[in-house]
Design a protein around this motif. Structure first.
Motif, PDB file in Angstrom:
ATOM      1  N   LEU A   1      46.011 -34.980  -0.431  1.00 14.20           N
ATOM      2  CA  LEU A   1      46.982 -33.893  -0.560  1.00 14.20           C
ATOM      3  C   LEU A   1      47.700 -33.786   0.775  1.00 14.20           C
ATOM      4  O   LEU A   1      47.070 -33.615   1.815  1.00 14.20           O
ATOM      5  N   LEU A   2      48.999 -33.922   0.760  1.00 13.79           N
ATOM      6  CA  LEU A   2      49.757 -33.911   2.005  1.00 13.79           C
ATOM      7  C   LEU A   2      50.867 -32.868   1.919  1.00 13.79           C
ATOM      8  O   LEU A   2      51.700 -32.902   1.014  1.00 13.79           O
ATOM      9  N   LYS A   3      50.851 -31.935   2.858  1.00 13.37           N
ATOM     10  CA  LYS A   3      51.866 -30.891   2.918  1.00 13.37           C
ATOM     11  C   LYS A   3      52.733 -31.086   4.156  1.00 13.37           C
ATOM     12  O   LYS A   3      52.431 -31.905   5.020  1.00 13.37           O
ATOM     13  N   GLY A   4      53.788 -30.293   4.263  1.00 13.65           N
ATOM     14  CA  GLY A   4      54.623 -30.329   5.449  1.00 13.65           C
ATOM     15  C   GLY A   4      53.855 -29.859   6.671  1.00 13.65           C
ATOM     16  O   GLY A   4      52.894 -29.091   6.573  1.00 13.65           O
ATOM     17  N   ARG A   5      54.280 -30.308   7.856  1.00 17.88           N
ATOM     18  CA  ARG A   5      53.508 -30.044   9.070  1.00 17.88           C
ATOM     19  C   ARG A   5      53.358 -28.549   9.360  1.00 17.88           C
ATOM     20  O   ARG A   5      52.394 -28.134   9.998  1.00 17.88           O
ATOM     21  N   SER A   6      54.263 -27.714   8.879  1.00 21.10           N
ATOM     22  CA  SER A   6      54.151 -26.273   9.138  1.00 21.10           C
ATOM     23  C   SER A   6      53.006 -25.628   8.359  1.00 21.10           C
ATOM     24  O   SER A   6      52.710 -24.451   8.553  1.00 21.10           O
ATOM     25  N   ASN A   7      52.358 -26.406   7.482  1.00 16.59           N
ATOM     26  CA  ASN A   7      51.198 -25.895   6.741  1.00 16.59           C
ATOM     27  C   ASN A   7      49.879 -26.173   7.459  1.00 16.59           C
ATOM     28  O   ASN A   7      48.823 -25.764   6.983  1.00 16.59           O
ATOM     29  N   TYR A   8      49.945 -26.859   8.602  1.00 15.33           N
ATOM     30  CA  TYR A   8      48.723 -27.229   9.320  1.00 15.33           C
ATOM     31  C   TYR A   8      48.707 -26.580  10.706  1.00 15.33           C
ATOM     32  O   TYR A   8      49.738 -26.524  11.395  1.00 15.33           O
ATOM     33  N   LEU A   9      47.542 -26.120  11.103  1.00 17.10           N
ATOM     34  CA  LEU A   9      47.370 -25.561  12.437  1.00 17.10           C
ATOM     35  C   LEU A   9      47.643 -26.634  13.489  1.00 17.10           C
ATOM     36  O   LEU A   9      47.198 -27.777  13.359  1.00 17.10           O
TER      37      LEU A   9
END
Length: 647
Positions: free
Chosen positions: A106-114
């Motif tokens: 599952l890969l989201k945009g970087r703004s979804n990761y700390l």
């Protein structure tokens, strides 16, 4: 286990693993046929437009052939919610029944990761935070050691819209990439590495096109190369792609740069006195430019805005020159550390972008427009013809592509969609109808005597026609509007009656839907965000009411420019652009009503143009084949029977 079956059709058939292992499983001919077509598309590395009616089971129809192929597959969905549903529920279920082991990411945009680097910077400059942000920052800091993925959606203690998130997550602008001290521990880097070695990667359309628009800097691009791309909810692609395939410059980027520079200076201590002063001057000039755009929030064409504020390009040039001055100061400071170095690089990019936009010359192939919010502004350059821009992305013949949605065609014709996404007119397409019996499950009601939506008294007439329907249905209704203004006027009138009224904006979408299902006599009032992606099967929803045909405003700067361009080229912009887009939206809204084979209800469309105009027939022919009625008495009696049966 798989060796028993030759193809996806057999797997989905009456002797397949799903029929054996899943209670109440029903073989659907349309699903079997769709899976076979997708299987053939993947094998031959072709492109397919796959329109799949509600209830067809399109998710399994594309997942099974993709997983059986053994080829690296990217599945792109419309929303993060659908992403998570695929990753956590649908794909594991398919793998289990197929007896397959496949690595799925599952890969989201970087703004979804700390971002560990920015979290440390935020803690170092915490004196600039208020009490709420300080408490939320500490919650983030305490949560981080317990998280494996760094997905901020897993931290329920901090609200999704918290102002702390931009300070502890990264963007492509402020990420310092391989120069970061935390590169090996970076959650975005780990997610990307996992995606690179996975057979299936699940993303959303925003990430797909954001990734495509990034510079190839060795770290910016997140998505791996794949053999097959499947776009679910593909009707959303033209609009989402428009947001990423142009250029933009925003006050938020400038203010974030100034804030990041201050935080980096506290950590790395370049000791250049002019740095903080110039950052403050840049902040002030950016705020002044926002004030010069007026008090009202709006979307407006650049030309119209310059006519209204003639010195606008000159003021933007001054801002560009201030950014250049800031970059010169940052160049001297950048030797102090990696964070200040990245701030310097960002300042160069922003200064260049701002100088380009300050050039007031018009471009033939783009529309320049401004989005003015309460405190910020963004200047956009959007391609006039999104199909031409997308054609470059979809021209790779060595990759299979499936575009699937319940709403791709206009009265059975796919030409409009093919043009919008830059596909050739001979691109294969097919439609698999819903297995639901719309003629016996649903009634289409278009009341007579309604004034035109622009006429005075429309809202009064709308309420007068809708109220008896809501009373007969005892709530259990969505009322979908094309504007907040009409919704608010309708809400004021409905407040005098004993309904449980749920209005968009009062609470979260999830909470609204939960209360709608749980509480009797509920009426949900919503605008465009409730026209699609909402699934309420069963007796909780018996009626969907639409105020008027959902034409986009011809005064929107992007729409206006595209309509003018079509007019200039001799096309009919109304029939070739406005009607097809409104048909797709109407089909999505209507699709909220029947979500299972047991559902029954009424679709009410309060726009007489369906009956009185030549284009009304296009809308009617694009809807499911329901029974039609213009009798309030008959429709009310039908709803009364449904509401009594549900008690």
């Amino acid at each position: 286990m798989i060796s028993e079956f030759d193809n996806a059709a057999d797997i989905l058939g009456e002797n397949g693993p799903f029929a054996k292992n899943i209670d109440n499983y029903t073989v659907r001919e349309s699903q079997v046929a769709m899976a076979a077509a997708i299987e053939d598309t993947i094998a031959n590395k072709q492109t397919l437009l796959a329109e799949s009616g509600t209830g067809t089971g399109k998710t399994f129809a594309y997942l099974i052939p993709a997983l059986l192929s053994g080829k690296k597959t990217l599945v792109s969905t419309g929303t993060k919610h659908l992403q998570e549903q695929l990753f956590h529920r649908d794909i594991p279920l398919v793998l289990k029944n197929l007896g397959l082991n496949a690595k799925v990411s599952l890969l989201k945009g970087r703004s979804n990761y700390l971002c560990l680097h920015r979290m440390i910077l935020a803690r170092g400059s915490s004196r600039r935070l208020d009490k709420v942000q300080l408490a939320e920052l500490e919650a983030v800091n305490a949560w981080e050691p317990t998280s494996k993925s760094g997905d901020i959606g897993d931290l329920n203690e901090v609200p999704e819209d918290s102002r702390i998130w931009p300070s502890v997550t990264s963007t492509v602008d402020n990420c310092i990439g391989q120069n970061c001290s935390y590169f090996e521990d970076c959650y975005v880097n780990k997610a990307r590495k996992a995606a690179m070695v996975s057979e299936v990667v699940v993303v959303n359309h925003h990430l797909f096109f954001a990734d495509k628009s990034l510079k190839d800097d060795g770290f910016g691009a997140l998505l791996p190369d794949v053999d097959t791309v499947i776009f679910d909810e593909a009707h959303q692609i033209p609009d989402i792609a428009s947001n990423f395939l142009g250029n933009s410059f925003s006050s938020w980027q400038v203010m974030e740069l100034a804030n990041d520079t201050r935080a980096a200076e506290l950590k790395e201590k370049s000791l250049i006195p002019k740095l903080a002063l110039t950052a403050d001057e840049l902040d002030k000039m950016t705020a002044d430019y926002r004030l010069s755009l007026g008090l009202n929030e709006r979307r407006v064409g650049w030309g119209d805005l310059v006519d209204e504020i003639p010195n606008l390009p000159k003021k933007l040039l001054l801002l560009a020159e201030k950014l250049t001055e800031f970059s010169e100061v940052l160049e001297k400071a950048s030797v102090a550390g990696e964070s200040l170095t990245r701030c310097y690089e960002r300042s160069l990019e922003l200064a260049q972008d701002c100088h380009k936009l300050a050039d007031d010359s018009s471009l033939d192939d783009v529309v320049r427009w401004v989005e003015v919010s309460r405190r910020t502004f963004r200047i956009h350059e959007t391609p006039l013809n999104i199909g031409n821009a997308l054609n470059a992305y979809f021209g790779n013949k060595q990759q299979a592509r499936v575009f699937t949605s319940a709403t791709l065609s206009i009265d059975g014709d796919f030409a409009h969609y093919q043009q919008l996404v830059g596909l050739e007119s001979d691109t294969p397409f097919d439609t698999w109808d819903s297995p639901f019996d719309y003629f016996n499950q649903a009634v289409l009601y278009v009341p007579e005597g309604m004034p035109l939506p622009k006429e005075e008294g429309f809202v009064d007439a709308l309420f007068e026609q809708v109220l008896p329907i809501l009373q007969a249905s005892k709530g259990a209704a969505f009322v979908l509007f094309t504007s907040f203004r009409i919704m608010q006027q309708f809400e004021e009138k409905l407040a005098d009656y004993e309904f449980n009224i749920l209005t968009q904006g009062d609470t979260s979408k999830r909470e609204m839907l939960k209360e709608f299902v749980e509480k009797p006599n509920s009426v949900l009032l919503g605008t465009m965000s409730f026209w699609e992606g909402v699934d309420v099967p069963g007796d909780a929803l018996r009626c969907v009411i639409i105020d008027k045909l959902p034409f986009e405003s011809p005064f929107d700067p992007v729409i206006k420019a595209r309509l003018n361009a079509m007019q200039d080229s001799g096309e009919n912009p109304f029939m070739n652009y406005q009607v097809p887009r409104a048909v797709i939206t109407l089909r999505q809204g209507a699709g909220r009503l029947i979500r299972s084979s047991q559902d029954k209800g009424v679709l009410m469309i309060c726009d007489g143009r369906l009956r009185t105009t030549h284009y009304g027939r296009v809308f009617l022919n694009s809807l499911p084949k329901m029974r039609r009625s213009n009798s309030l008495e008959k429709v009310s009696a039908f709803l009364t029977r449904l509401s009594e049966a549900s008690e």
